[in-house]
Design a protein around this motif. Structure first.
Motif, PDB file in Angstrom:
ATOM      1  N   GLU A 238       0.819  -1.210   0.000  1.00 18.37           N
ATOM      2  CA  GLU A 238       0.000   0.000   0.000  1.00 18.37           C
ATOM      3  C   GLU A 238       0.855   1.263   0.000  1.00 18.37           C
ATOM      4  N   LEU A 239       1.978   1.236   0.734  1.00 20.51           N
ATOM      5  CA  LEU A 239       2.864   2.398   0.756  1.00 20.51           C
ATOM      6  C   LEU A 239       3.391   2.719  -0.641  1.00 20.51           C
ATOM      7  N   MET A 240       3.639   1.682  -1.427  1.00 18.95           N
ATOM      8  CA  MET A 240       4.134   1.881  -2.792  1.00 18.95           C
ATOM      9  C   MET A 240       3.091   2.527  -3.690  1.00 18.95           C
ATOM     10  N   GLY A 241       1.814   2.344  -3.337  1.00 22.60           N
ATOM     11  CA  GLY A 241       0.744   2.868  -4.176  1.00 22.60           C
ATOM     12  C   GLY A 241      -0.321   1.857  -4.511  1.00 22.60           C
ATOM     13  N   GLY A 242      -0.135   0.607  -4.038  1.00 26.07           N
ATOM     14  CA  GLY A 242      -1.152  -0.411  -4.243  1.00 26.07           C
ATOM     15  C   GLY A 242      -1.157  -0.991  -5.641  1.00 26.07           C
ATOM     16  N   GLU A 243      -2.339  -1.287  -6.149  1.00 24.45           N
ATOM     17  CA  GLU A 243      -2.526  -1.941  -7.446  1.00 24.45           C
ATOM     18  C   GLU A 243      -1.732  -1.246  -8.562  1.00 24.45           C
ATOM     19  N   GLY A 244      -0.886  -2.034  -9.237  1.00 24.06           N
ATOM     20  CA  GLY A 244      -0.131  -1.530 -10.380  1.00 24.06           C
ATOM     21  C   GLY A 244       1.067  -0.673 -10.038  1.00 24.06           C
ATOM     22  N   SER A 245       1.412  -0.571  -8.769  1.00 23.86           N
ATOM     23  CA  SER A 245       2.482   0.358  -8.385  1.00 23.86           C
ATOM     24  C   SER A 245       3.864  -0.106  -8.845  1.00 23.86           C
ATOM     25  N   MET A 246       4.120  -1.430  -8.854  1.00 24.18           N
ATOM     26  CA  MET A 246       5.438  -1.886  -9.297  1.00 24.18           C
ATOM     27  C   MET A 246       5.665  -1.530 -10.762  1.00 24.18           C
ATOM     28  N   LYS A 247       4.642  -1.654 -11.578  1.00 20.82           N
ATOM     29  CA  LYS A 247       4.752  -1.270 -12.983  1.00 20.82           C
ATOM     30  C   LYS A 247       5.113   0.213 -13.088  1.00 20.82           C
ATOM     31  N   GLU A 248       4.478   1.035 -12.262  1.00 24.07           N
ATOM     32  CA  GLU A 248       4.772   2.463 -12.278  1.00 24.07           C
ATOM     33  C   GLU A 248       6.199   2.738 -11.819  1.00 24.07           C
ATOM     34  N   TRP A 249       6.677   1.997 -10.829  1.00 20.64           N
ATOM     35  CA  TRP A 249       8.042   2.200 -10.335  1.00 20.64           C
ATOM     36  C   TRP A 249       9.066   1.797 -11.393  1.00 20.64           C
ATOM     37  N   VAL A 250       8.787   0.712 -12.111  1.00 19.68           N
ATOM     38  CA  VAL A 250       9.704   0.255 -13.163  1.00 19.68           C
ATOM     39  C   VAL A 250       9.755   1.267 -14.305  1.00 19.68           C
ATOM     40  N   GLU A 251       8.598   1.819 -14.646  1.00 15.66           N
ATOM     41  CA  GLU A 251       8.509   2.705 -15.802  1.00 15.66           C
ATOM     42  C   GLU A 251       8.718   4.168 -15.457  1.00 15.66           C
ATOM     43  N   ALA A 252       8.991   4.468 -14.204  1.00 13.23           N
ATOM     44  CA  ALA A 252       9.250   5.853 -13.806  1.00 13.23           C
ATOM     45  C   ALA A 252      10.540   6.343 -14.461  1.00 13.23           C
ATOM     46  N   SER A 253      10.694   7.658 -14.522  1.00 13.36           N
ATOM     47  CA  SER A 253      11.913   8.230 -15.097  1.00 13.36           C
ATOM     48  C   SER A 253      12.533   9.206 -14.082  1.00 13.36           C
ATOM     49  N   PRO A 254      13.661   8.858 -13.490  1.00 15.03           N
ATOM     50  CA  PRO A 254      14.389   7.595 -13.664  1.00 15.03           C
ATOM     51  C   PRO A 254      13.687   6.425 -12.973  1.00 15.03           C
ATOM     52  N   SER A 255      14.004   5.221 -13.421  1.00 16.73           N
ATOM     53  CA  SER A 255      13.353   4.017 -12.919  1.00 16.73           C
ATOM     54  C   SER A 255      13.667   3.786 -11.441  1.00 16.73           C
ATOM     55  N   LEU A 256      12.705   3.202 -10.708  1.00 10.86           N
ATOM     56  CA  LEU A 256      12.868   2.899  -9.284  1.00 10.86           C
ATOM     57  C   LEU A 256      12.944   1.398  -9.018  1.00 10.86           C
ATOM     58  N   ALA A 257      12.758   0.589 -10.051  1.00 11.70           N
ATOM     59  CA  ALA A 257      12.793  -0.867  -9.879  1.00 11.70           C
ATOM     60  C   ALA A 257      13.296  -1.521 -11.156  1.00 11.70           C
ATOM     61  N   SER A 258      13.724  -2.764 -11.028  1.00 11.81           N
ATOM     62  CA  SER A 258      14.322  -3.466 -12.159  1.00 11.81           C
ATOM     63  C   SER A 258      13.255  -4.071 -13.067  1.00 11.81           C
ATOM     64  N   LYS A 259      13.684  -4.521 -14.239  1.00 13.84           N
ATOM     65  CA  LYS A 259      12.763  -5.046 -15.236  1.00 13.84           C
ATOM     66  C   LYS A 259      12.212  -6.429 -14.877  1.00 13.84           C
ATOM     67  N   ASP A 260      12.627  -6.997 -13.743  1.00 14.78           N
ATOM     68  CA  ASP A 260      11.993  -8.238 -13.304  1.00 14.78           C
ATOM     69  C   ASP A 260      10.669  -7.955 -12.599  1.00 14.78           C
ATOM     70  N   TYR A 261      10.347  -6.678 -12.430  1.00 10.53           N
ATOM     71  CA  TYR A 261       9.097  -6.229 -11.815  1.00 10.53           C
ATOM     72  C   TYR A 261       8.917  -6.801 -10.407  1.00 10.53           C
ATOM     73  N   THR A 262      10.059  -7.021  -9.723  1.00 11.37           N
ATOM     74  CA  THR A 262      10.039  -7.588  -8.371  1.00 11.37           C
ATOM     75  C   THR A 262      10.946  -6.812  -7.429  1.00 11.37           C
TER      76      THR A 262
END
Length: 421
Positions: free
Chosen positions: A346-370
């Protein structure tokens, strides 16, 4: 191997793994949630004296000191403290860790609670035990330039018992001082000051005739402030903590000054079991929390839920369907054991947040989406710290003398009103 099991299999392993597995106990009020930790934090803040120790157990999310190094810095900026805490002898992430420069010979034998059920000797506080293989086996630590950990503060070696009375270590520090010390192995847990109480930028330890002695690691701290030990293990679900030997952990707890908070940050290795029923994990981790309370009797416990993880659904990356059920199970065992709980999903943003972190500019997560990258890990540390401080401020408001006085007056007023009625 514990990580490859689930359901009734994991329950059987947990029951057989450790004869001293702690039973559920009646909790004192100070044990519940994070009250004990917040009381110690308030005392440190007010007096500027004393030490707080935090053990942060995690999986690959905290590999290389990610998340933990930033959380450590935030605590030390606010409450004081100089030192990196506990460091194991070998590490999967030694080459990628920036908070300390860590190297060692290739002659170490390492046993980890992630893949060994019956170690040659009990696991240490990091979940590992190390053995030398021949004279000249060595380990070296060099401090980084990061704030609060730019020096190795009074480093101390921790090792176990043995009948070996011939073992020695050759210690080199500050590049010029070289001394030889005997290893006294009489106690279940033994300590050796490596620099006679001095601070140093680096220390190298070479072991002589020490093959039979369990070696655990070193610790670097000053006398005051907050210290956060990173106990990360790749592939860890958290369940192997049940293998800890209570007697040895009690000795570690005493020798390290007493843990005030144990953090359990797991989830990434539990999401792909092919089931959305995590009652087996809830049951297993409840036993783990009880074991921790036996190992570290005065600690508070904080559960951090799984982060968001994305999987491909109809050619689109979406939150994995197991994330919410797992986070819910983690919340349930936190509540049932009276542990603190932070929902990282929930702190990350909940539903779909990892996708948003990966696609952020600059990116906040790796392309393994984990997994988070360094930028994302720093953000996670800030989110966790902010949440903890919000809870801490609420604790202080409800535990100040003026507030208690106001509450007492309010109660008396209500009683008077009732009597008048």
């Amino acid at each position: 191997m514990i990580e490859a099991m689930s359901g009734t299999e994991i329950d059987k392993v947990l029951n057989e793994a450790n004869d001293s597995l702690a039973k559920s106990k009646h909790l004192r009020k100070s044990d519940q949630y994070l009250l004990g930790f917040f009381k110690k934090l308030q005392s440190l803040e007010n007096s500027k004296k004393g030490k707080i120790r935090i053990g942060y157990y995690g999986d690959s999310m905290t590999d290389g000191d990610l998340i933990v190094q930033d959380l450590r810095a935030l605590f030390q900026d606010a409450f004081g403290g100089e030192g990196i805490g506990f460091l194991p002898i070998t590490s999967e992430s030694a080459k990628s860790r920036g908070s300390v420069f860590h190297s060692y010979s290739n002659t170490w034998k390492t046993q980890s609670y992630v893949n060994v059920k019956r170690p040659k000797r009990p696991f240490g506080v990091s979940g590992q035990v190390f053995f030398t293989q021949g004279d000249g086996t060595w380990v070296q630590y060099k401090s980084s330039k990061q704030p609060h950990i730019s020096t190795l503060y009074t480093p101390v070696l921790y090792y176990g018992s043995s009948r070996n009375k011939e073992a020695k270590v050759e210690i080199t520090y500050n590049d010029t001082v070289k001394v030889v010390r005997n290893l006294n192995t009489d106690k279940l847990l033994n300590t050796l000051s490596l620099t006679d109480g001095m601070n140093t930028k680096n220390v190298r330890i070479s072991f002589i005739k020490a093959d039979s002695i369990p070696i655990y690691g070193i610790s670097s701290t000053e006398r005051q402030g907050v210290y956060v030990d990173n106990f990360s293990s790749r592939g860890n679900s958290g369940l192997p903590i049940s293998l800890f030997n209570v007697d040895l952990m009690n000795r570690f707890d005493e020798a390290l000054g007493g843990y005030d908070l144990i953090v359990l940050h797991f989830g990434a290795n539990v999401l792909n079991y092919g089931t959305l029923d995590y009652s087996w994990y809830q049951k297993g981790m409840t036993k783990v929390v009880n074991q921790i309370r036996a190992c570290f009797p005065n600690t508070s416990i904080l559960i951090i839920s799984t982060a968001d993880k994305s999987s491909k659904v109809n050619m689109e990356m979406r939150t994995d369907k197991a994330v919410v059920p797992l986070a819910n199970a983690q919340h349930k065992y936190a509540e049932s054991t009276h542990s603190g709980f932070i929902n990282l999903y929930e702190l990350m943003g909940g539903e779909g947040s990892m996708k948003e972190w990966v696609e952020a500019s600059p990116s906040l997560a790796s392309k393994d989406y984990t997994h988070f990258n360094a930028r994302g890990a720093k953000k996670v540390a800030h989110l966790l710290y902010k949440k903890l401080m919000e809870e801490y401020q609420q604790f202080k408001k409800s535990h100040t003398p003026s507030n208690n006085h106001t509450k007492n007056e309010s109660i008396r007023e209500k009683k008077d009103t009732l009597h008048q009625t």
